[in-house]
Write a protein that holds these residues in place. Structure first.
Motif, PDB file in Angstrom:
ATOM      1  N   SER A  17     -24.938  26.880  17.318  1.00  0.00           N
ATOM      2  CA  SER A  17     -25.591  25.619  17.670  1.00  0.00           C
ATOM      3  C   SER A  17     -25.355  25.355  19.152  1.00  0.00           C
ATOM      4  N   PRO A  18     -26.203  24.547  19.811  1.00  0.00           N
ATOM      5  CA  PRO A  18     -26.041  24.309  21.243  1.00  0.00           C
ATOM      6  C   PRO A  18     -24.669  23.745  21.580  1.00  0.00           C
ATOM      7  N   CYS A  19     -24.058  24.265  22.621  1.00  0.00           N
ATOM      8  CA  CYS A  19     -22.735  23.805  23.040  1.00  0.00           C
ATOM      9  C   CYS A  19     -22.848  22.421  23.689  1.00  0.00           C
ATOM     10  N   PRO A  20     -21.982  21.467  23.301  1.00  0.00           N
ATOM     11  CA  PRO A  20     -22.040  20.130  23.892  1.00  0.00           C
ATOM     12  C   PRO A  20     -21.398  20.043  25.271  1.00  0.00           C
ATOM     13  N   TYR A  21     -20.736  21.114  25.717  1.00  0.00           N
ATOM     14  CA  TYR A  21     -20.002  21.073  26.975  1.00  0.00           C
ATOM     15  C   TYR A  21     -20.608  21.922  28.078  1.00  0.00           C
ATOM     16  N   ILE A  22     -21.194  23.071  27.718  1.00  0.00           N
ATOM     17  CA  ILE A  22     -21.724  23.989  28.726  1.00  0.00           C
ATOM     18  C   ILE A  22     -23.199  24.250  28.436  1.00  0.00           C
ATOM     19  N   ASP A  23     -24.039  23.865  29.357  1.00  0.00           N
ATOM     20  CA  ASP A  23     -25.482  24.048  29.192  1.00  0.00           C
ATOM     21  C   ASP A  23     -25.823  25.532  29.037  1.00  0.00           C
ATOM     22  N   GLY A  24     -26.710  25.803  28.089  1.00  0.00           N
ATOM     23  CA  GLY A  24     -27.173  27.162  27.889  1.00  0.00           C
ATOM     24  C   GLY A  24     -26.308  28.003  26.975  1.00  0.00           C
ATOM     25  N   GLN A  25     -25.152  27.484  26.597  1.00  0.00           N
ATOM     26  CA  GLN A  25     -24.261  28.228  25.706  1.00  0.00           C
ATOM     27  C   GLN A  25     -24.443  27.751  24.259  1.00  0.00           C
ATOM     28  N   PHE A  26     -24.079  28.614  23.336  1.00  0.00           N
ATOM     29  CA  PHE A  26     -24.112  28.263  21.918  1.00  0.00           C
ATOM     30  C   PHE A  26     -22.709  28.406  21.344  1.00  0.00           C
ATOM     31  N   GLU A  27     -22.352  27.469  20.492  1.00  0.00           N
ATOM     32  CA  GLU A  27     -21.017  27.479  19.913  1.00  0.00           C
ATOM     33  C   GLU A  27     -21.047  27.871  18.438  1.00  0.00           C
ATOM     34  N   ARG A  28     -19.976  28.509  18.013  1.00  0.00           N
ATOM     35  CA  ARG A  28     -19.718  28.774  16.607  1.00  0.00           C
ATOM     36  C   ARG A  28     -18.269  28.390  16.335  1.00  0.00           C
ATOM     37  N   ALA A 210      11.073  10.613  19.068  1.00  0.00           N
ATOM     38  CA  ALA A 210      11.228  11.234  17.754  1.00  0.00           C
ATOM     39  C   ALA A 210      11.820  12.644  17.842  1.00  0.00           C
ATOM     40  N   GLY A 211      12.101  13.117  19.056  1.00  0.00           N
ATOM     41  CA  GLY A 211      12.653  14.447  19.231  1.00  0.00           C
ATOM     42  C   GLY A 211      11.643  15.555  19.015  1.00  0.00           C
ATOM     43  N   LEU A 212      10.366  15.255  19.239  1.00  0.00           N
ATOM     44  CA  LEU A 212       9.292  16.238  19.047  1.00  0.00           C
ATOM     45  C   LEU A 212       8.904  16.824  20.404  1.00  0.00           C
ATOM     46  N   PRO A 213       8.786  18.138  20.524  1.00  0.00           N
ATOM     47  CA  PRO A 213       8.605  18.763  21.838  1.00  0.00           C
ATOM     48  C   PRO A 213       7.192  18.769  22.395  1.00  0.00           C
ATOM     49  N   HIS A 214       6.171  18.487  21.565  1.00  0.00           N
ATOM     50  CA  HIS A 214       4.793  18.647  22.039  1.00  0.00           C
ATOM     51  C   HIS A 214       3.912  17.451  21.698  1.00  0.00           C
ATOM     52  N   VAL A 215       2.909  17.244  22.548  1.00  0.00           N
ATOM     53  CA  VAL A 215       1.751  16.405  22.230  1.00  0.00           C
ATOM     54  C   VAL A 215       0.521  17.290  22.399  1.00  0.00           C
ATOM     55  N   TYR A 216      -0.220  17.480  21.313  1.00  0.00           N
ATOM     56  CA  TYR A 216      -1.407  18.334  21.328  1.00  0.00           C
ATOM     57  C   TYR A 216      -2.628  17.492  21.697  1.00  0.00           C
ATOM     58  N   LEU A 217      -3.381  17.963  22.697  1.00  0.00           N
ATOM     59  CA  LEU A 217      -4.543  17.216  23.195  1.00  0.00           C
ATOM     60  C   LEU A 217      -5.877  17.830  22.786  1.00  0.00           C
ATOM     61  N   GLY A 218      -5.848  18.871  21.973  1.00  0.00           N
ATOM     62  CA  GLY A 218      -7.113  19.501  21.599  1.00  0.00           C
ATOM     63  C   GLY A 218      -7.550  20.506  22.647  1.00  0.00           C
ATOM     64  N   TYR A 219      -8.860  20.563  22.909  1.00  0.00           N
ATOM     65  CA  TYR A 219      -9.404  21.597  23.788  1.00  0.00           C
ATOM     66  C   TYR A 219      -9.709  21.068  25.179  1.00  0.00           C
ATOM     67  N   TRP A 220      -9.386  21.891  26.148  1.00  0.00           N
ATOM     68  CA  TRP A 220      -9.797  21.667  27.532  1.00  0.00           C
ATOM     69  C   TRP A 220     -10.859  22.699  27.863  1.00  0.00           C
ATOM     70  N   VAL A 221     -11.926  22.256  28.515  1.00  0.00           N
ATOM     71  CA  VAL A 221     -13.004  23.149  28.921  1.00  0.00           C
ATOM     72  C   VAL A 221     -13.064  23.137  30.443  1.00  0.00           C
ATOM     73  N   ASN A 222     -12.659  24.227  31.058  1.00  0.00           N
ATOM     74  CA  ASN A 222     -12.664  24.318  32.511  1.00  0.00           C
ATOM     75  C   ASN A 222     -14.091  24.152  33.035  1.00  0.00           C
ATOM     76  N   GLY A 223     -14.285  23.203  33.943  1.00  0.00           N
ATOM     77  CA  GLY A 223     -15.606  22.942  34.487  1.00  0.00           C
ATOM     78  C   GLY A 223     -16.309  21.767  33.845  1.00  0.00           C
ATOM     79  N   SER A 224     -15.750  21.259  32.748  1.00  0.00           N
ATOM     80  CA  SER A 224     -16.333  20.088  32.091  1.00  0.00           C
ATOM     81  C   SER A 224     -15.645  18.833  32.617  1.00  0.00           C
ATOM     82  N   ARG A 225     -16.385  17.977  33.300  1.00  0.00           N
ATOM     83  CA  ARG A 225     -15.799  16.782  33.910  1.00  0.00           C
ATOM     84  C   ARG A 225     -15.147  15.876  32.881  1.00  0.00           C
ATOM     85  N   LYS A 226     -15.753  15.794  31.694  1.00  0.00           N
ATOM     86  CA  LYS A 226     -15.210  14.896  30.664  1.00  0.00           C
ATOM     87  C   LYS A 226     -13.877  15.395  30.111  1.00  0.00           C
TER      88      LYS A 226
END
Length: 252
Positions: A17-28, A210-226
């Motif tokens: 399906s069309p990628c919401p972050y990079i024009d012209g790319q398709f995501e699976r 809480a003594g937890l070592p990480h905060v997960y932020l999901g995905y970063w897309v290099n070049g995507s301003r958002k």
């Protein structure tokens, strides 16, 4: 009735399906179901392997020609806020976040709709109904929490709850090694507060307490301003072909 085994989960692949972050790319995406007693343990393992959770589904990109989506996690114990982040914390010192079990409310949905209409009018979530929102919050077999941010009340230090109107909300999973921010939204009329940044800083503080070592932020897309805001929280690690590796970036 479909039966899902938690010991040997089945994985499925979506159609392109069309990628919401990079024009012209398709995501699976490759995905599996998070259900049953072992769902929290499976969610931990999959998140550490680059998956994200949406309701009772864990998914990760499986694009054929692109590897732009990179999983990001903040190293909580080493994190030091920048001057700008300290200003954001100070500017929002009148707010308090109350954490409770993942239960939806009409007040949450009203703020959610206001946020979508202002920030993501053409996004994939723009037509979500109140029932869709309730499913997003409630349809979980893992340890999911809602944090509601309001202005401090006179009893905040006793009850941990603020008072007045709802200003921001975070839906987050508590895992064995950290907090995973599933989705967050806020009053779009309060841009000057930088509430998105404030909620991440609050999650870092909660994880550290809480003594937890990480905060997960999901995905970063290099070049995507958002997505650029995610790499400001350093030090952090990115998941690559060799596993989690430290990412070098100058925070501002």
């Amino acid at each position: 009735m479909t039966h899902h085994t938690t010991q040997s989960p089945q994985f499925f692949l979506t159609a392109p399906s069309p990628c919401p972050y990079i024009d012209g790319q398709f995501e699976r995406k490759v995905f599996t179901h998070l259900v049953g007693d072992k769902a929290p343990e499976m969610n931990d393992l999959l998140t550490q392997g680059g998956f994200r959770r949406s309701q009772n589904i864990a998914y990760r990109p499986a694009c054929e020609t692109c590897r732009a989506c990179v999983s990001v996690r903040i190293l909580v114990n080493e994190f030091k806020p920048t001057k700008n982040m300290k200003r954001v914390t100070q500017h929002n010192s009148d707010l308090v976040g109350a954490m409770h079990d993942a239960e939806p409310s009409t007040e949450q949905y009203s703020l959610f709709r206001k946020y979508l209409d202002a920030r993501h009018r053409k996004g994939g979530m723009s037509d979500m109904t109140v029932l869709d929102y309730a499913m997003m919050v409630e349809d979980t077999h893992v340890n999911t929490k809602i944090i509601e941010y309001r202005r401090r009340g006179p009893d905040s230090f006793i009850t941990g709850h603020g008072h007045g109107e709802l200003i921001a909300v975070a839906l987050s999973d508590q895992m064995a090694d950290g907090l995973s921010m599933v989705y967050s939204y806020f009053d779009p009329e309060m841009d000057e507060r930088s509430l998105g940044t404030f909620m991440i800083l609050d999650h870092i503080a909660r994880a550290r307490a809480a003594g937890l070592p990480h905060v997960y932020l999901g995905y970063w897309v290099n070049g995507s301003r958002k997505m650029n805001y995610k790499v400001r929280f350093t030090p952090q690690e990115h998941l690559g072909s060799k596993g989690w590796e430290r990412y070098a970036h100058e925070a501002v």
